[in-house]
Design a protein around this motif. Sequence first.
Motif, short mmCIF file in Angstrom:
data_model
loop_
_atom_site.label_atom_id
_atom_site.label_comp_id
_atom_site.label_asym_id
_atom_site.label_seq_id
_atom_site.Cartn_x
_atom_site.Cartn_y
_atom_site.Cartn_z
N HIS A 53 67.35 119.39 -41.69
CA HIS A 53 68.43 118.59 -42.28
C HIS A 53 69.29 117.95 -41.19
CE1 HIS A 53 67.24 121.53 -45.35
NE2 HIS A 53 67.33 120.47 -46.14
N PHE A 54 69.43 116.61 -41.31
CA PHE A 54 70.14 115.84 -40.30
C PHE A 54 71.63 116.16 -40.24
CE2 PHE A 54 67.11 111.93 -40.63
CZ PHE A 54 66.16 112.61 -39.92
N THR A 55 72.16 116.12 -39.03
CA THR A 55 73.60 116.08 -38.80
C THR A 55 74.00 114.61 -38.83
OG1 THR A 55 73.29 115.86 -36.42
CG2 THR A 55 73.53 118.11 -37.29
N ASP A 56 75.28 114.33 -38.64
CA ASP A 56 75.72 112.94 -38.55
C ASP A 56 74.99 112.22 -37.41
OD1 ASP A 56 77.44 113.43 -40.62
OD2 ASP A 56 79.24 113.51 -39.38
N LEU A 57 74.83 112.90 -36.30
CA LEU A 57 74.12 112.32 -35.15
C LEU A 57 72.66 112.02 -35.51
CD1 LEU A 57 74.02 111.49 -32.17
CD2 LEU A 57 73.50 113.89 -31.63
N GLY A 58 72.03 112.93 -36.22
CA GLY A 58 70.65 112.72 -36.64
C GLY A 58 70.51 111.51 -37.55
N MET A 59 71.46 111.37 -38.48
CA MET A 59 71.43 110.20 -39.38
C MET A 59 71.65 108.91 -38.61
SD MET A 59 70.58 111.07 -42.38
CE MET A 59 70.93 109.55 -43.21
N MET A 60 72.53 108.94 -37.61
CA MET A 60 72.76 107.76 -36.79
C MET A 60 71.49 107.37 -36.03
SD MET A 60 75.58 107.05 -33.82
CE MET A 60 74.70 107.97 -32.58
N ARG A 61 70.83 108.35 -35.46
CA ARG A 61 69.60 108.08 -34.72
C ARG A 61 68.51 107.54 -35.64
NH1 ARG A 61 69.49 113.46 -30.81
NH2 ARG A 61 71.20 112.79 -29.45
N TYR A 62 68.42 108.12 -36.83
CA TYR A 62 67.45 107.65 -37.82
C TYR A 62 67.74 106.21 -38.22
CZ TYR A 62 64.68 107.56 -42.11
OH TYR A 62 63.78 107.23 -43.09
N ALA A 63 69.01 105.92 -38.48
CA ALA A 63 69.41 104.56 -38.84
C ALA A 63 69.10 103.58 -37.70
CB ALA A 63 70.89 104.53 -39.19
N ASN A 64 69.34 103.99 -36.48
CA ASN A 64 69.04 103.13 -35.33
C ASN A 64 67.55 102.83 -35.22
OD1 ASN A 64 71.73 102.95 -34.59
ND2 ASN A 64 71.59 104.59 -33.08
N LEU A 65 66.72 103.77 -35.64
CA LEU A 65 65.28 103.56 -35.60
C LEU A 65 64.82 102.59 -36.69
CD1 LEU A 65 62.39 104.55 -34.55
CD2 LEU A 65 62.44 106.01 -36.58
N ILE A 66 65.33 102.75 -37.91
CA ILE A 66 64.79 101.96 -39.02
C ILE A 66 65.54 100.66 -39.29
CG2 ILE A 66 63.79 103.99 -40.13
CD1 ILE A 66 66.06 103.81 -42.21
N THR A 67 66.77 100.51 -38.82
CA THR A 67 67.53 99.29 -39.10
C THR A 67 66.84 98.02 -38.63
OG1 THR A 67 69.62 100.48 -39.17
CG2 THR A 67 69.74 98.11 -38.73
N PRO A 68 66.30 97.95 -37.41
CA PRO A 68 65.61 96.72 -37.01
C PRO A 68 64.43 96.39 -37.93
CG PRO A 68 66.02 98.11 -35.10
CD PRO A 68 66.37 98.92 -36.31
N PHE A 69 63.72 97.38 -38.36
CA PHE A 69 62.58 97.17 -39.26
C PHE A 69 63.06 96.62 -40.60
CE2 PHE A 69 59.78 98.64 -42.62
CZ PHE A 69 58.58 98.09 -42.20
N ILE A 70 64.11 97.21 -41.15
CA ILE A 70 64.64 96.75 -42.43
C ILE A 70 65.13 95.32 -42.32
CG2 ILE A 70 66.50 97.10 -44.10
CD1 ILE A 70 66.18 100.15 -43.57
N LYS A 71 65.84 95.01 -41.25
CA LYS A 71 66.32 93.63 -41.05
C LYS A 71 65.16 92.65 -41.00
CE LYS A 71 70.68 94.55 -38.67
NZ LYS A 71 71.43 94.39 -37.43
N LYS A 72 64.10 93.02 -40.34
CA LYS A 72 62.91 92.17 -40.25
C LYS A 72 62.30 91.95 -41.63
CE LYS A 72 58.39 91.94 -38.01
NZ LYS A 72 57.45 92.65 -37.14
N MET A 73 62.24 92.99 -42.44
CA MET A 73 61.66 92.89 -43.78
C MET A 73 62.54 92.05 -44.70
SD MET A 73 58.74 94.33 -43.73
CE MET A 73 58.61 93.69 -42.06
N ILE A 74 63.84 92.13 -44.54
CA ILE A 74 64.76 91.34 -45.37
C ILE A 74 64.59 89.86 -45.09
CG2 ILE A 74 67.21 90.78 -45.72
CD1 ILE A 74 67.78 93.79 -45.40
N LYS A 75 64.32 89.51 -43.85
CA LYS A 75 64.16 88.11 -43.47
C LYS A 75 62.86 87.48 -43.97
CE LYS A 75 67.04 88.36 -39.38
NZ LYS A 75 67.09 88.26 -37.92
N ARG A 76 61.94 88.31 -44.40
CA ARG A 76 60.64 87.80 -44.87
C ARG A 76 60.79 86.95 -46.06
NH1 ARG A 76 56.67 91.92 -46.25
NH2 ARG A 76 55.13 90.36 -46.02
#
Length: 76
Positions: A53-76
């Motif tokens: 189970h993620f801590t706040d830091l874990g959630m931040m790291r996870y968000a940093n990993l997937i945010t660029p991918f999500i932004k790319k998919m939104i632009k499609r």
Amino acid sequence: SSAASDVYKRQRKNQTLNEIFNSLKKKGEKDIYLIHSEKMIGEDGEATVDGIHFTDLGMMRYANLITPFIKKMIKR
């Protein structure tokens, strides 16, 4: 050892996920993506409270990993 067993289990799960993903792509599934998560939350032990189970830091790291991918998919 327990650590070796955990590594094996993780590798087997990843292999199974890759097999399912590849099977779906071969069947023509277009809107399915696989985000590799190796070292997703770091290796310092600070990203989870119990190894799962993620801590706040874990959630931040996870968000940093997937945010660029999500932004790319939104632009499609």
